[in-house]
Motif scaffolding. Structure first.
Motif, mmCIF file in Angstrom:
data_model
loop_
_atom_site.group_PDB
_atom_site.id
_atom_site.type_symbol
_atom_site.label_atom_id
_atom_site.label_comp_id
_atom_site.label_asym_id
_atom_site.label_seq_id
_atom_site.Cartn_x
_atom_site.Cartn_y
_atom_site.Cartn_z
ATOM 1 N N PRO A 124 12.290 -3.651 10.576
ATOM 2 C CA PRO A 124 11.464 -4.214 11.642
ATOM 3 C C PRO A 124 9.976 -4.050 11.365
ATOM 4 O O PRO A 124 9.147 -4.716 11.989
ATOM 5 C CB PRO A 124 11.887 -3.416 12.876
ATOM 6 N N PHE A 125 9.607 -3.139 10.452
ATOM 7 C CA PHE A 125 8.212 -2.878 10.117
ATOM 8 C C PHE A 125 8.162 -2.007 8.881
ATOM 9 O O PHE A 125 9.186 -1.462 8.439
ATOM 10 C CB PHE A 125 7.470 -2.181 11.273
ATOM 11 N N ALA A 126 6.956 -1.845 8.322
ATOM 12 C CA ALA A 126 6.714 -0.871 7.254
ATOM 13 C C ALA A 126 5.320 -0.311 7.494
ATOM 14 O O ALA A 126 4.318 -0.972 7.245
ATOM 15 C CB ALA A 126 6.816 -1.514 5.879
ATOM 16 N N THR A 127 5.261 0.920 8.004
ATOM 17 C CA THR A 127 4.005 1.492 8.465
ATOM 18 C C THR A 127 3.865 2.945 8.024
ATOM 19 O O THR A 127 4.865 3.633 7.797
ATOM 20 C CB THR A 127 3.908 1.414 9.999
ATOM 21 N N LEU A 128 2.614 3.390 7.928
ATOM 22 C CA LEU A 128 2.328 4.803 7.706
ATOM 23 C C LEU A 128 1.852 5.465 9.002
ATOM 24 O O LEU A 128 1.281 6.553 8.983
ATOM 25 C CB LEU A 128 1.281 4.966 6.605
ATOM 26 N N ASP A 129 2.062 4.812 10.120
ATOM 27 C CA ASP A 129 1.688 5.305 11.455
ATOM 28 C C ASP A 129 0.175 5.369 11.635
ATOM 29 O O ASP A 129 -0.411 4.521 12.304
ATOM 30 C CB ASP A 129 2.337 6.661 11.758
ATOM 31 N N SER A 130 -0.490 6.345 11.047
ATOM 32 C CA SER A 130 -1.945 6.420 11.169
ATOM 33 C C SER A 130 -2.634 5.337 10.345
ATOM 34 O O SER A 130 -3.812 5.047 10.560
ATOM 35 C CB SER A 130 -2.444 7.809 10.740
ATOM 36 N N ILE A 131 -1.923 4.747 9.406
ATOM 37 C CA ILE A 131 -2.357 3.561 8.664
ATOM 38 C C ILE A 131 -1.360 2.473 9.031
ATOM 39 O O ILE A 131 -0.195 2.536 8.635
ATOM 40 C CB ILE A 131 -2.386 3.822 7.150
ATOM 41 N N PRO A 132 -1.771 1.465 9.810
ATOM 42 C CA PRO A 132 -0.792 0.576 10.449
ATOM 43 C C PRO A 132 0.164 -0.141 9.500
ATOM 44 O O PRO A 132 1.357 -0.247 9.800
ATOM 45 C CB PRO A 132 -1.681 -0.420 11.202
ATOM 46 N N LEU A 133 -0.319 -0.646 8.371
ATOM 47 C CA LEU A 133 0.549 -1.395 7.467
ATOM 48 C C LEU A 133 0.647 -0.680 6.128
ATOM 49 O O LEU A 133 -0.374 -0.374 5.510
ATOM 50 C CB LEU A 133 0.011 -2.810 7.255
ATOM 51 N N GLU A 134 1.861 -0.396 5.689
ATOM 52 C CA GLU A 134 2.089 0.296 4.424
ATOM 53 C C GLU A 134 1.503 -0.541 3.278
ATOM 54 O O GLU A 134 1.960 -1.654 3.033
ATOM 55 C CB GLU A 134 3.585 0.487 4.211
ATOM 56 N N PRO A 135 0.465 -0.050 2.584
ATOM 57 C CA PRO A 135 -0.255 -0.908 1.635
ATOM 58 C C PRO A 135 0.533 -1.284 0.390
ATOM 59 O O PRO A 135 0.385 -2.398 -0.124
ATOM 60 C CB PRO A 135 -1.494 -0.069 1.280
ATOM 61 N N HIS A 136 1.372 -0.392 -0.124
ATOM 62 C CA HIS A 136 2.135 -0.737 -1.332
ATOM 63 C C HIS A 136 3.274 -1.694 -0.999
ATOM 64 O O HIS A 136 3.616 -2.571 -1.817
ATOM 65 C CB HIS A 136 2.639 0.536 -2.002
ATOM 66 N N PHE A 137 3.860 -1.563 0.192
ATOM 67 C CA PHE A 137 4.800 -2.572 0.687
ATOM 68 C C PHE A 137 4.097 -3.923 0.777
ATOM 69 O O PHE A 137 4.622 -4.952 0.324
ATOM 70 C CB PHE A 137 5.346 -2.168 2.053
ATOM 71 N N ARG A 138 2.911 -3.917 1.358
ATOM 72 C CA ARG A 138 2.188 -5.181 1.549
ATOM 73 C C ARG A 138 1.906 -5.867 0.213
ATOM 74 O O ARG A 138 2.123 -7.078 0.070
ATOM 75 C CB ARG A 138 0.874 -4.912 2.285
ATOM 76 N N ALA A 139 1.446 -5.097 -0.765
ATOM 77 C CA ALA A 139 1.123 -5.673 -2.067
ATOM 78 C C ALA A 139 2.366 -6.283 -2.724
ATOM 79 O O ALA A 139 2.318 -7.394 -3.272
ATOM 80 C CB ALA A 139 0.502 -4.611 -2.965
ATOM 81 N N ALA A 140 3.479 -5.565 -2.654
ATOM 82 C CA ALA A 140 4.712 -6.069 -3.267
ATOM 83 C C ALA A 140 5.229 -7.299 -2.527
ATOM 84 O O ALA A 140 5.705 -8.266 -3.149
ATOM 85 C CB ALA A 140 5.772 -4.967 -3.285
ATOM 86 N N ARG A 141 5.137 -7.287 -1.201
ATOM 87 C CA ARG A 141 5.604 -8.427 -0.414
ATOM 88 C C ARG A 141 4.734 -9.657 -0.674
ATOM 89 O O ARG A 141 5.244 -10.772 -0.831
ATOM 90 C CB ARG A 141 5.604 -8.064 1.071
ATOM 91 N N GLU A 142 3.415 -9.466 -0.718
ATOM 92 C CA GLU A 142 2.523 -10.597 -0.966
ATOM 93 C C GLU A 142 2.728 -11.173 -2.363
ATOM 94 O O GLU A 142 2.487 -12.362 -2.596
ATOM 95 C CB GLU A 142 1.075 -10.173 -0.771
ATOM 96 N N ALA A 143 3.201 -10.356 -3.283
ATOM 97 C CA ALA A 143 3.490 -10.827 -4.641
ATOM 98 C C ALA A 143 4.876 -11.471 -4.736
ATOM 99 O O ALA A 143 5.271 -11.938 -5.813
ATOM 100 C CB ALA A 143 3.390 -9.662 -5.623
ATOM 101 N N GLY A 144 5.624 -11.484 -3.629
ATOM 102 C CA GLY A 144 6.958 -12.071 -3.628
ATOM 103 C C GLY A 144 7.962 -11.262 -4.418
ATOM 104 O O GLY A 144 8.911 -11.815 -4.987
ATOM 105 N N ALA A 145 7.789 -9.935 -4.425
ATOM 106 C CA ALA A 145 8.618 -9.076 -5.283
ATOM 107 C C ALA A 145 10.024 -8.878 -4.744
ATOM 108 O O ALA A 145 10.913 -8.454 -5.497
ATOM 109 C CB ALA A 145 7.934 -7.724 -5.472
ATOM 110 N N PHE A 146 10.252 -9.130 -3.455
ATOM 111 C CA PHE A 146 11.584 -8.914 -2.889
ATOM 112 C C PHE A 146 11.785 -9.812 -1.686
ATOM 113 O O PHE A 146 10.831 -10.330 -1.102
ATOM 114 C CB PHE A 146 11.785 -7.441 -2.491
ATOM 115 N N GLU A 147 13.037 -9.981 -1.305
ATOM 116 C CA GLU A 147 13.409 -10.731 -0.114
ATOM 117 C C GLU A 147 13.252 -9.826 1.105
ATOM 118 O O GLU A 147 13.505 -8.621 1.030
ATOM 119 C CB GLU A 147 14.857 -11.196 -0.247
ATOM 120 N N LEU A 148 12.848 -10.400 2.231
ATOM 121 C CA LEU A 148 12.649 -9.616 3.453
ATOM 122 C C LEU A 148 13.448 -10.213 4.607
ATOM 123 O O LEU A 148 13.334 -11.409 4.889
ATOM 124 C CB LEU A 148 11.172 -9.566 3.828
ATOM 125 N N MET A 149 14.254 -9.374 5.246
ATOM 126 C CA MET A 149 14.870 -9.725 6.529
ATOM 127 C C MET A 149 14.141 -8.902 7.583
ATOM 128 O O MET A 149 14.395 -7.710 7.750
ATOM 129 C CB MET A 149 16.362 -9.402 6.547
#
Length: 281
Positions: A72-97
């Protein structure tokens, strides 16, 4: 009454590429990070990861071990969006449900109860159905005739969770403010592995029953891993290591991996973290 104790690397050795692996905890809270780091030391890849995502997702995604993420999300809590998840997702590295938190929970409930799906209102009237075109709806067979999302079971080949205390048989206790659905992860999995801050000899005779979250019937292996949730929190044993989390979030992946994740075992990671803290004091 089998002694189920293992090391992190013994757990990783039982996993296979292509598995669906559920990871307990929530965001950057009580994640089984020692077990995740053990996966990074192994050759396991092509994983479907099921998680209320935090740095577990970020580490595995950055290392190229994820084929599909259900979250449902990928977060570091005090950092709202997990940055390494974001980089991999923006690069199309994996499928996301990407699904609603309640849908995720009901998917675990369905798997734990060996059901193919469970009906849930969450997701209706939102873009969840648009971005997940394989999801279906069901109509109530009763007089109300209401339509629900048919949330499919999130069946897991393996589950990884971290709790405060455990015994050698697989019974495990949480002492913090929230169970984070770790029991559901274990019950939804064919095999479940619990890491803990401390092994307890002699059982939990004096424990408050509600804190005994995970029973030995659903546990395959137990790992004693002090600070095994680092750098996430494991209340009340320790809070999140915010300075180190910021370092993780702002350091290029290759540099972070070389400095902190290239050692042969969990002890080498903990030693590298201690050395860094001494440097910045």
């Amino acid at each position: 009454m089998t002694d189920k104790t293992m090391t992190p690397d013994e757990v990783a050795a039982r996993l296979r590429s292509g598995m669906t692996v559920g990871i307990g905890g929530w965001g950057s809270r009580r994640k089984p990070m020692a077990l995740v780091r053990a996966i990074l030391r192994s050759s396991v890849t092509d994983l479907t990861v099921v998680s209320y995502g935090g740095p577990d997702v970020g580490l595995l995604a950055a290392a190229g071990r994820v084929r599909k993420l259900v979250a449902p999300f990928a977060t570091l809590d005090s950092i709202p969006l997990e940055p390494h998840f974001r980089a991999a997702r923006e690069a199309g590295a994996f499928e996301l449900m990407e699904i609603d938190e309640a849908m995720f929970m009901w998917g675990l409930h369905a798997a734990a109860n060996r059901l193919p799906f469970l009906p849930v209102r969450a997701g209706l009237g939102s873009d969840v159905m648009r971005v997940n075109p394989t999801l279906r709806t069901v109509t109530s067979p009763y007089e109300d005739g209401e339509t629900f999302v048919a949330m499919p079971a999130l069946r897991l080949d393996a589950a990884l969770v971290h709790l405060n205390r455990a015994d050698r048989l697989g019974n495990a206790q949480y002492l913090g403010p929230d169970p984070y659905f770790d029991d559901l992860f274990c019950e939804a999995a064919a095999e479940a592995y619990v890491s803990c801050e401390r092994l307890v000899d002699g059982g939990f005779a004096d424990a408050v029953p509600q804190t005994l979250l995970v029973g030995r019937h659903s546990v395959t292996g137990v790992v004693e891993a002090p600070h095994g949730a680092h750098f996430t929190s494991c209340a009340p044993d320790y809070e999140r290591d915010e300075p180190f989390q910021k370092l993780y979030a702002t350091t290029p992946w290759e540099d972070f991996a070389v400095r902190f994740l290239s050692g042969p075992d969990e002890k080498s990671y903990q030693s590298a973290v201690q050395a860094w803290h001494e440097e910045v004091r």
